[in-house]
Design an enzyme around this catalytic site. Structure first.
Site, mmCIF file in Angstrom:
data_model
loop_
_atom_site.group_PDB
_atom_site.id
_atom_site.type_symbol
_atom_site.label_atom_id
_atom_site.label_comp_id
_atom_site.label_asym_id
_atom_site.label_seq_id
_atom_site.Cartn_x
_atom_site.Cartn_y
_atom_site.Cartn_z
ATOM 1 C CB VAL A 16 -6.558 -62.120 101.400
ATOM 2 C CG1 VAL A 16 -5.877 -62.956 100.332
ATOM 3 C CG2 VAL A 16 -7.194 -60.891 100.764
ATOM 4 C CE LYS A 98 -3.947 -53.669 97.055
ATOM 5 N NZ LYS A 98 -4.990 -54.653 96.965
ATOM 6 C CD GLU A 122 -0.437 -62.709 88.279
ATOM 7 O OE1 GLU A 122 0.459 -63.270 87.663
ATOM 8 O OE2 GLU A 122 -0.930 -61.623 87.918
ATOM 9 C CB ILE A 129 -6.796 -60.443 86.018
ATOM 10 C CG1 ILE A 129 -8.269 -60.063 86.098
ATOM 11 C CG2 ILE A 129 -6.305 -60.407 84.582
ATOM 12 C CD1 ILE A 129 -8.574 -58.676 85.542
ATOM 13 N N GLY A 180 -16.380 -56.631 102.079
ATOM 14 C CA GLY A 180 -14.956 -56.972 102.175
ATOM 15 C C GLY A 180 -14.177 -56.585 100.931
ATOM 16 C CD GLU A 183 -6.537 -52.461 100.382
ATOM 17 O OE1 GLU A 183 -5.973 -52.644 101.460
ATOM 18 O OE2 GLU A 183 -6.475 -53.276 99.440
ATOM 19 C CG ASP A 194 -5.728 -50.667 95.558
ATOM 20 O OD1 ASP A 194 -5.171 -51.415 96.365
ATOM 21 O OD2 ASP A 194 -6.284 -51.074 94.511
ATOM 22 C CE LYS A 198 -4.988 -53.476 93.137
ATOM 23 N NZ LYS A 198 -6.443 -53.394 93.243
HETATM 24 N N1 LIG Z 1 -9.385 -57.905 100.422
HETATM 25 C C1 LIG Z 1 -9.140 -57.965 99.124
HETATM 26 O O1 LIG Z 1 -10.046 -58.155 98.299
HETATM 27 C C2 LIG Z 1 -7.729 -57.866 98.626
HETATM 28 C C3 LIG Z 1 -7.481 -58.007 97.225
HETATM 29 C C4 LIG Z 1 -6.161 -57.946 96.762
HETATM 30 C C5 LIG Z 1 -5.125 -57.723 97.652
HETATM 31 N N2 LIG Z 1 -5.402 -57.551 99.006
HETATM 32 C C6 LIG Z 1 -4.277 -57.323 99.909
HETATM 33 O O2 LIG Z 1 -4.173 -58.429 100.790
HETATM 34 C C7 LIG Z 1 -3.662 -57.986 102.059
HETATM 35 C C8 LIG Z 1 -4.620 -58.446 103.163
HETATM 36 O O3 LIG Z 1 -5.872 -57.825 102.955
HETATM 37 P P1 LIG Z 1 -7.168 -58.282 103.776
HETATM 38 O O4 LIG Z 1 -8.319 -57.668 103.070
HETATM 39 O O5 LIG Z 1 -7.143 -59.748 104.008
HETATM 40 O O6 LIG Z 1 -6.926 -57.519 105.175
HETATM 41 P P2 LIG Z 1 -7.746 -57.712 106.535
HETATM 42 O O7 LIG Z 1 -9.015 -58.445 106.298
HETATM 43 O O8 LIG Z 1 -7.820 -56.361 107.173
HETATM 44 O O9 LIG Z 1 -6.809 -58.655 107.419
HETATM 45 C C9 LIG Z 1 -5.549 -58.234 107.836
HETATM 46 C C10 LIG Z 1 -4.918 -59.319 108.678
HETATM 47 O O10 LIG Z 1 -3.582 -58.915 108.962
HETATM 48 C C11 LIG Z 1 -3.325 -59.174 110.337
HETATM 49 N N3 LIG Z 1 -2.229 -58.304 110.774
HETATM 50 C C12 LIG Z 1 -2.127 -56.959 110.736
HETATM 51 N N4 LIG Z 1 -0.913 -56.563 111.166
HETATM 52 C C13 LIG Z 1 -0.226 -57.694 111.486
HETATM 53 C C14 LIG Z 1 1.070 -57.953 111.960
HETATM 54 N N5 LIG Z 1 1.936 -56.972 112.217
HETATM 55 N N6 LIG Z 1 1.452 -59.244 112.155
HETATM 56 C C15 LIG Z 1 0.600 -60.266 111.908
HETATM 57 N N7 LIG Z 1 -0.660 -60.085 111.430
HETATM 58 C C16 LIG Z 1 -1.064 -58.809 111.231
HETATM 59 C C17 LIG Z 1 -4.644 -58.926 111.022
HETATM 60 O O11 LIG Z 1 -4.604 -59.556 112.278
HETATM 61 P P3 LIG Z 1 -5.898 -59.625 113.233
HETATM 62 O O12 LIG Z 1 -6.768 -60.683 112.606
HETATM 63 O O13 LIG Z 1 -5.323 -60.081 114.536
HETATM 64 O O14 LIG Z 1 -6.504 -58.264 113.246
HETATM 65 C C18 LIG Z 1 -5.605 -59.566 110.022
HETATM 66 O O15 LIG Z 1 -5.713 -60.947 110.258
HETATM 67 C C19 LIG Z 1 -3.498 -56.471 101.948
HETATM 68 O O16 LIG Z 1 -2.179 -56.170 101.586
HETATM 69 C C20 LIG Z 1 -4.429 -56.089 100.795
HETATM 70 O O17 LIG Z 1 -4.013 -54.936 100.125
HETATM 71 C C21 LIG Z 1 -6.668 -57.624 99.497
#
Ligand SMILES: NC(=O)c1ccc[n+]([C@@H]2O[C@H](COP(=O)([O-])OP(=O)(O)OC[C@H]3O[C@@H](n4cnc5c(N)ncnc54)[C@H](OP(=O)(O)O)[C@@H]3O)[C@@H](O)[C@H]2O)c1
Length: 414
Positions: A16, A98, A122, A129, A180, A183, A194, A198
């Site tokens: 994200v 969430k 959001e 959505i 991707g 989680e 999850d 929500k």
């Molecule tokens: N993916 C989806 O479709 C989606 C949809 C809705 C909501 N979300 C929410 O969005 C959030 C991010 O999801 P994601 O899918 O993008 O996760 P992700 O791809 O696993 O990326 C997580 C990122 O967080 C960084 N990180 C972890 N711990 C950290 C810390 N203590 N300080 C600084 N950076 C840190 C990681 O760093 P590194 O790069 O160094 O490993 C990585 O860049 C989550 O809360 C998830 O629930 C995701």
């Protein structure tokens, strides 16, 4: 009206975070720039120059030029530390986390009130959505009867692949992870956690009560068997994981997450792949239906962009239902129509949890019971026996039963 300039400190540059970076580059009308990005792993290859990154949260939290924090990391505890520190320092925050919000919603509302700064999220519910702002602004009255839907993109993707391409559960999960959609900890999705987080957030904005995650029962998709899929095919149904909060006749609200069999006449039937769908029911206008991509880099980033844009006009959630309405009571005393499959040896044991069993089948190895069961006994059965439970008809629930079951004692943690 002059739009505020946003100087962003971004935490997380994964699916994200990088999506947001790319979407922002293509949103020139938004007066926003990312000043610093904080990540965790120093050795990871990055798609943009290394001098854009820091590994110390203080480089963002202590930077007075940064007026908005965007938190997009995958660890809920660390996210809460970052978000609460940012709110305490008087900075507006946007997050998609969430789990963090569901675990700390009451504290986060207090922090916003005390420090007079907004927290927008959001993207945390159904990604693309626009459901939370609709619940806040349009449904800001007590006429809402239910919020129900498919709120987890990766489980919907897995169920769609299992039904339409005959993929095994493991193969479909692997595909969702590769794209991707899942989680980092897949049990958060497949176990229904999850969706529960929500639902807790949706229910707070819809009805005003702030539950704890342990007060909402969640069953996942990880127990669904080929027999369950075969039953769906024979009856022309689809299996979908639904999160539901609905008002009952006595004014209490029932909230839970469970797989459901969905008929072609239901609007959620055609919500497939990574799409989410939410139906809202009101007293006078009947159903409204929202649908859109519920996961993935760009759909999620687009909701973050919308929150950032709202911040440029000083938008904040007013928590109207939480603040101005009589507090709603949640209750588990609801009667459900349920299909329960298990090994044939357990058929009588499983049937004993039901109020009434109408239909039974066994092929000597596997079996199912169909009938009515209270939500409390559903939770007890799910915790005590190796059984797959699927609600049969989402439109005929709400009848009262006194289950006398302590849901908190039965709800698992991921
Ligand atoms: N993916 C989806 O479709 C989606 C949809 C809705 C909501 N979300 C929410 O969005 C959030 C991010 O999801 P994601 O899918 O993008 O996760 P992700 O791809 O696993 O990326 C997580 C990122 O967080 C960084 N990180 C972890 N711990 C950290 C810390 N203590 N300080 C600084 N950076 C840190 C990681 O760093 P590194 O790069 O160094 O490993 C990585 O860049 C989550 O809360 C998830 O629930 C995701």
């Amino acid at each position: 009206m002059q739009r505020k300039k946003l100087n962003i400190g971004l935490f997380g540059f994964g699916c994200v975070g990088f999506g947001l970076y790319q979407v922002l580059e293509r949103t020139p009308t938004l007066n926003a720039t990312i000043k610093t990005i904080c990540v965790k792993d120093r050795h990871k290859q990055r798609p943009i120059p290394a001098d854009r990154f820091t590994y110390h949260k203080e480089d963002i939290l202590g930077d007075k030029d940064i007026n908005v924090i965007v938190e997009l990391i995958d660890n809920a505890d660390e996210a809460f530390e970052i978000v609460s520190a940012a709110l305490r320092s008087g900075r507006a925050v946007v997050t998609a986390n969430k789990k963090m919000i569901a675990e700390h919603l009451a504290e986060l509302i207090d922090l916003q009130r005390t420090h007079g700064v907004p927290l927008l999220y959001e993207a945390s519910c159904c990604a693309s959505i626009p459901i939370l702002r609709n619940l806040e602004e349009y449904y800001d009255n007590d006429l809402l009867e239910s919020v129900e839907g498919i709120v987890n993109g990766s489980t919907n993707y897995i169920l769609t692949k299992m039904a339409s391409e005959g993929l095994s559960y493991d193969a479909a999960l692997k595909e969702a992870q590769q794209k991707g959609y899942a989680e980092s900890n897949p049990l958060l999705d497949t176990g229904g956690f999850d969706a529960k987080y929500k639902l807790l957030i949706l229910a707070a904005h819809a009805f005003g009560g702030i539950l704890k995650p342990s007060e909402i029962f969640n069953a996942g998709i990880d127990r669904i068997t080929p027999l369950d899929q075969q039953y769906a095919r024979e009856k022309g149904l689809k299996v979908k994981l639904l999160a539901r909060a609905f008002k009952k006749e006595d004014g209490t609200v029932s909230a839970f997450v469970s797989p459901h069999y969905i008929a072609p006449t239901d609007r959620l039937y055609n919500v497939d792949d990574v799409y989410n769908g939410v139906t809202l029911k009101t007293v006078f206008s009947e159903d409204q239906f929202f649908s859109g991509k519920g996961a993935g880099a760009y759909p999620t980033a687009s909701a973050v962009i919308s929150d950032l844009s709202a911040l440029t006009y000083d938008y904040k959630y007013e928590y109207k239902k939480v603040n101005y309405y009589e507090h709603i009571t949640y209750s588990h005393d609801t009667l459900l129509k349920v299909y329960a499959s298990s090994q044939s040896d357990y058929q009588a044991d499983v049937a004993a949890y039901f109020e009434e069993v109408w239909e039974q089948f066994s092929n000597g190895r596997q079996c199912y019971n169909i009938g009515t069961i209270s939500l409390g006994n559903y939770a007890r059965l799910y915790a005590e026996k190796p059984v797959s439970l699927i609600v049969i008809d989402r439109h005929t629930t709400g009848e009262e039963v006194l289950a006398g079951v302590d849901i908190e004692a039965l709800v698992a943690t991921p």
